[in-house]
Enzyme design. Structure first.
Site, mmCIF file in Angstrom:
data_model
loop_
_atom_site.group_PDB
_atom_site.id
_atom_site.type_symbol
_atom_site.label_atom_id
_atom_site.label_comp_id
_atom_site.label_asym_id
_atom_site.label_seq_id
_atom_site.Cartn_x
_atom_site.Cartn_y
_atom_site.Cartn_z
ATOM 1 N N SER A 14 0.803 -1.228 0.000
ATOM 2 C CA SER A 14 0.000 0.000 0.000
ATOM 3 C C SER A 14 0.833 1.275 0.000
ATOM 4 O O SER A 14 0.333 2.349 -0.329
ATOM 5 C CB SER A 14 -0.934 0.019 1.212
ATOM 6 O OG SER A 14 -0.191 -0.181 2.397
ATOM 7 N N ASP A 300 -2.545 8.013 8.310
ATOM 8 C CA ASP A 300 -3.541 7.171 8.976
ATOM 9 C C ASP A 300 -2.817 6.225 9.942
ATOM 10 O O ASP A 300 -1.709 6.511 10.367
ATOM 11 C CB ASP A 300 -4.401 6.423 7.943
ATOM 12 C CG ASP A 300 -3.579 5.513 7.031
ATOM 13 O OD1 ASP A 300 -2.400 5.251 7.352
ATOM 14 O OD2 ASP A 300 -4.109 5.052 6.003
ATOM 15 N N HIS A 303 0.182 4.548 7.380
ATOM 16 C CA HIS A 303 0.806 5.135 6.179
ATOM 17 C C HIS A 303 1.309 6.554 6.423
ATOM 18 O O HIS A 303 0.681 7.316 7.152
ATOM 19 C CB HIS A 303 -0.204 5.166 5.021
ATOM 20 C CG HIS A 303 -0.706 3.803 4.661
ATOM 21 N ND1 HIS A 303 -1.950 3.344 5.046
ATOM 22 C CD2 HIS A 303 -0.114 2.796 3.979
ATOM 23 C CE1 HIS A 303 -2.102 2.102 4.599
ATOM 24 N NE2 HIS A 303 -1.003 1.746 3.961
#
Length: 335
Positions: A14, A300, A303
């Site tokens: 991600s 978040d 990340h």
């Protein structure tokens, strides 16, 4: 355009996903909704796990190419300037994806690249494809999810392997995948180590005093040490390989220890989320997000913010040997 780099091929998780997971119906890890993308040029969520651009975008800018589009969105026509196979939740080990129900594992990403390789041979001829790929950059950002899977509560893999066996398995899997890519003409690799995963808000909130999870960090370091040795071995084994290794852990740790040097103020709490450390609830539409995103390390629960991704890409591109070795990406591109 930087003629020395004709294409960028992105593999990973991600941290560099630019929208592949949008196309995975069962995935529990998606970022195609607000508040993700609040600082993206369009102001919309794109599937990047960020308030704006991520490291893949910034690295493409550095070498003068458009961001490599998600492979799952470009099946019929793969652009000559590269493609991204990165997928939120992906790991080196195939079982890592089970945590998030659906992700494109690293093995599957390399399988997809094999199809792209065949496509390039059809398009450019075998000599043309070889020349193109030999000059292209193969960026690999993976490993965090494998470690999250090991150190998370009720982890199945931790019952099966000791931590040392597990990081060794990660490294040996990585080696086989690089050798497969090398067999398909990949020559220039950009490899990033795993960051300070025990210090992300999702892990800090599990401790009474919001401290970092020491064990997870220790094994991240051990994995990175193994990865560096493995790359040195590959350089001896595969005559034409060149690489740039980025010390994500060291840079991230430096931001945590000396945030003011980087213009960062908040290194513990997430910008977007709810609850303890803003990490009890992920960055979903009901969450709140901070207005001062440029001074947060974390967007978040896990990340980095856009500003930190940009910082990583800058250091990766032309940082000193302290953070990127044996050479940086600017030097790698010129080889």
């Amino acid at each position: 355009m930087c003629q020395s780099v004709p294409g960028v091929y992105i593999f990973g998780d991600s941290l560099v996903d630019v929208g592949n997971n949008n196309h995975l119906p069962l995935s529990l890890l998606k970022a195609n909704f607000p508040h993700n993308g609040v600082d993206f040029p369009t102001g919309e969520a794109t599937g990047r796990f960020s308030n704006g651009k991520n490291a893949a975008d910034f690295l493409a800018e550095k070498v003068g190419l458009p961001t490599a589009p998600p492979y799952l969105s470009s099946k019929s026509e793969v652009p000559i300037t590269g493609v991204s196979f990165a997928s939120g939740g992906a790991g080196l080990l195939n079982r890592t994806d089970d945590l998030f129900r659906q992700a494109i594992s690293m093995t599957q990403q390399v399988d997809y690249f094999a199809l792209v390789h065949d496509h390039l041979v059809q398009q450019l001829g075998s000599d043309g494809a070889r020349a193109h790929l030999a000059k292209s950059l193969f960026v690999i950002v993976i490993g965090s999810n494998d470690l999250f899977a090991y150190f998370h509560n009720n982890s199945k893999v931790s019952k099966k392997y000791t931590p040392q066996q597990y990081v060794d398995l990660m490294a040996s899997t990585f080696k086989q995948l690089i050798k497969r890519l090398y067999g398909m003409e990949a020559r220039k690799f950009v490899v990033t180590g795993v960051g300070v995963i025990g210090c992300c808000p999702a892990r800090r909130k599990e401790t009474a005093t919001s401290e970092c999870k020491v064990e997870a960090n220790n094994w991240s370091t051990k994995y990175n040490d193994g990865l560096k040795l493995l790359l040195q071995d590959l350089k001896l084994e595969l005559s034409e390989i060149n690489y740039s290794y980025f010390d994500t852990y060291g840079v991230m740790n430096n931001i945590i220890q000396n945030p003011q040097t980087y213009g960062i103020i908040e290194t513990k709490e997430a910008c977007c989320g709810l609850g303890n450390m803003k990490a009890d609830v992920p960055c979903i539409p009901i969450a709140t997000y901070c207005s001062n995103r440029r001074d947060h390390l974390f967007w978040d629960r896990v990340h980095p913010t856009e500003i930190v991704s940009s910082l990583f890409a800058n250091l990766l591109y032309n940082g000193t040997q302290e953070v990127t070795f044996p050479i940086n990406v600017e030097q790698l591109a010129k080889l």
